[in-house]
Design a protein around this motif. Structure first.
Motif, mmCIF file in Angstrom:
data_model
loop_
_atom_site.group_PDB
_atom_site.id
_atom_site.type_symbol
_atom_site.label_atom_id
_atom_site.label_comp_id
_atom_site.label_asym_id
_atom_site.label_seq_id
_atom_site.Cartn_x
_atom_site.Cartn_y
_atom_site.Cartn_z
ATOM 1 N N HIS A 128 152.937 20.955 13.418
ATOM 2 C CA HIS A 128 154.421 20.107 13.997
ATOM 3 C C HIS A 128 154.885 21.178 14.256
ATOM 4 C CE1 HIS A 128 153.518 16.346 11.801
ATOM 5 N NE2 HIS A 128 153.320 17.050 10.660
ATOM 6 N N THR A 169 148.936 16.975 20.865
ATOM 7 C CA THR A 169 150.251 15.785 20.941
ATOM 8 C C THR A 169 151.437 15.611 21.668
ATOM 9 O OG1 THR A 169 148.297 14.629 19.057
ATOM 10 C CG2 THR A 169 150.730 13.796 19.966
ATOM 11 N N VAL A 170 151.420 15.440 22.454
ATOM 12 C CA VAL A 170 153.363 15.560 23.326
ATOM 13 C C VAL A 170 154.370 14.278 22.849
ATOM 14 C CG1 VAL A 170 154.689 16.601 25.294
ATOM 15 C CG2 VAL A 170 152.815 17.683 24.274
ATOM 16 N N LYS A 171 154.826 13.714 22.671
ATOM 17 C CA LYS A 171 156.171 13.182 22.184
ATOM 18 C C LYS A 171 155.992 12.460 23.705
ATOM 19 C CE LYS A 171 158.595 14.560 19.158
ATOM 20 N NZ LYS A 171 159.529 15.035 18.220
ATOM 21 N N ASN A 207 163.048 14.907 13.355
ATOM 22 C CA ASN A 207 161.660 14.228 13.419
ATOM 23 C C ASN A 207 162.037 12.741 12.558
ATOM 24 O OD1 ASN A 207 161.010 15.463 15.359
ATOM 25 N ND2 ASN A 207 159.696 16.847 14.874
ATOM 26 N N TRP A 248 158.106 18.899 20.036
ATOM 27 C CA TRP A 248 157.798 18.137 21.115
ATOM 28 C C TRP A 248 156.475 17.912 19.783
ATOM 29 C CZ3 TRP A 248 152.782 20.216 21.122
ATOM 30 C CH2 TRP A 248 152.650 21.287 20.858
ATOM 31 N N GLY A 249 155.880 17.771 19.049
ATOM 32 C CA GLY A 249 154.891 16.959 18.457
ATOM 33 C C GLY A 249 154.144 17.857 18.153
ATOM 34 N N PRO A 301 151.993 8.545 23.686
ATOM 35 C CA PRO A 301 151.662 10.128 23.356
ATOM 36 C C PRO A 301 150.887 10.507 24.303
ATOM 37 C CG PRO A 301 152.192 9.051 21.749
ATOM 38 C CD PRO A 301 152.176 7.450 22.271
#
Length: 450
Positions: free
Chosen positions: A342, A363-365, A65, A345-346, A423
């Motif tokens: 972290h 939070t999902v990217k 990431n 996926w987010g 997001p």
């Protein structure tokens, strides 16, 4: 020239800023993490496709990431995740093995991922490349003080642009350190320049078991490897070691004392955002917006995070690792995780955690999805705050938009995905008698997790 970045450390002496699952090399400092700054240095020497990173399994996706945030095209196969940590020599040997498979006479620079280093380091290191044809090269920092927290190197006869190494010295006491500085010794930086032929020839001579393990192109079973540092295992016994002085800013940022030293100080020697009254030589690190006041105290380190507070005398910052060891023995997860955790996926942030229920912000990217999973002991209520959620419940798929919600009962296979281009933010309320992260049974996972 290739570059190897060692990014597997956990930085226990910088707790509570540094945690096992989010250690100091990945913490943003002045806009970039130390790992990202090391990547920027590496790119000057090697370009994107010449960078290799050795990390451990739990940090693999942090590495990916943070590289992606820089926009670098480092090949996926150049991120090596150790299943078991075995210190620096096996880690370097693994990367050198992979480099050898691509270019048998290559030279590689090895950087720790958590050091502060001057901007002109890449140019000075490049000048030493020819020395690597005959020697194992290490880089020594010209001391600015008789520091007792660093190892020292005694340079010998001149080998332009450096010197033969006469001796490595362990961390000294104050009197001995002062004598070393007076005699022209250098700090041991932990930065190396290694050619594939010289490295493996010396490895075979002084560590034959490791040399045999990495003789071919296959990755050996890490559990059976000897755990040893490159300093003890190779550089100290070898007769082919040179040191090149680096006269520039450098710090291993290993303790809050070293972090304090590189910060900007006020007229009373204080560093960090706080109100100081009759207070001198203090270091404060607290979340943005929190007001901190220190009155009538000197030489304190005050580090505040969402879930932990550290207060210690600046002379005892080395002992933070002992405190972390005590907390680990108690099974306290505060040594492993921040409130924000972290994931590949987010991320998720724990907003509240009490017996019987837990609240998270998930939070999902864009384009990413969690594993297909179930929980035995908890149910979950999901509320979409922003973005669009694709929810799978026992094979049935539906879309949820801002303000919509769903309930996932225990024992139901479920999955959360972000099909959008922004997001996805979800509030997750967990209900149950057991709410720990090990209550997960995975059926499918894009990231290879079990």
């Amino acid at each position: 020239m290739k570059t190897i970045i060692l990014a597997g450390g956990v930085g226990t002496r910088l707790w509570p800023l540094s945690r096992e699952y989010f250690p100091k090399q990945f913490i943003p400092m002045d806009g970039r993490s130390l790992f990202q700054k090391t990547c920027e240095r590496a790119k000057k020497l090697s370009g994107d496709d010449g960078i290799w990173v050795v990390t451990n399994a739990i940090h693999r996706y942090l590495v990916r990431n943070q590289i992606d945030e820089l926009g670098y095209a480092v090949p996926e196969g150049h991120i090596l995740a150790e299943p078991v940590q075995k210190n620096t020599l096996p880690a370097i040997a693994w990367a050198m093995q992979q480099i050898r498979a691509e270019e048998k006479d290559a030279t590689a620079v090895v950087f720790p991922s958590d050091h502060l280093l001057g901007d002109d380091a890449a140019e000075r290191i490049s000048e030493a490349e020819s020395l690597g044809n005959d020697c194992l090269v290490t880089f020594g920092i010209k001391p600015t003080s008789p520091h007792t927290g660093y190892g020292y190197i005694r340079p010998g006869k001149e080998l332009p642009p450096g010197f033969a190494v006469e001796e490595f010295k362990e961390k000294p006491d104050a009197k001995t350190a002062a004598a070393y500085v007076k005699k022209g010794y250098l700090w041991n930086s932990g930065i190396f320049l290694l050619s594939v032929p010289v490295f493996f020839a010396e490895l075979k001579k002084y560590q034959p078991r490791l040399a045999a393990a990495f003789a071919g192109n296959a990755t050996p079973e890490f559990g059976g490897l000897d755990a040893i540092s490159i300093d003890y295992g190779l550089l100290e016994p070898s007769k082919k070691v040179a040191v090149v002085p680096l006269d520039m800013e450098w710090s291993d940022l290993g303790t809050f004392a070293t972090l304090y030293a590189v910060k900007t100080h006020d007229g009373e020697g204080n560093a960090g955002e706080a109100e100081y009254l009759a207070a001198r030589h203090n270091y404060v690190d607290a979340p943005g917006g929190k007001r901190v006041g220190l009155i009538g105290v000197d030489n304190l380190v005050v580090v505040d995070t969402a879930d932990a507070l550290l207060v210690c005398d600046n002379r005892y910052t080395e002992q933070v690792k002992d405190l972390v060891g005590r907390l680990k023995k108690q099974g306290d997860p505060v040594t492993q995780f921040h409130r924000q955790v972290h994931r590949p996926w987010g991320s998720y942030t724990v907003l509240e955690n009490t017996p019987g229920f837990k609240i998270k912000r998930v939070t999902v990217k864009p384009g990413q999805k969690l594993s297909l999973q179930l929980h035995h002991h908890r149910s979950e209520h999901w509320v979409v705050v922003s973005g669009t959620a694709e929810v799978e419940l026992n094979g049935e798929i539906k879309l949820l938009r801002q303000g919509e919600s769903t309930f996932v009962t225990s024992g139901i296979q479920h999955r959360l995905k972000n099909p959008g281009v922004i997001p996805l933010e979800v509030i997750e309320v967990q209900l149950g008698q057991y709410l720990e992260e090990d209550d997960i049974v995975r059926f499918e996972d894009d990231y290879g997790r079990t």
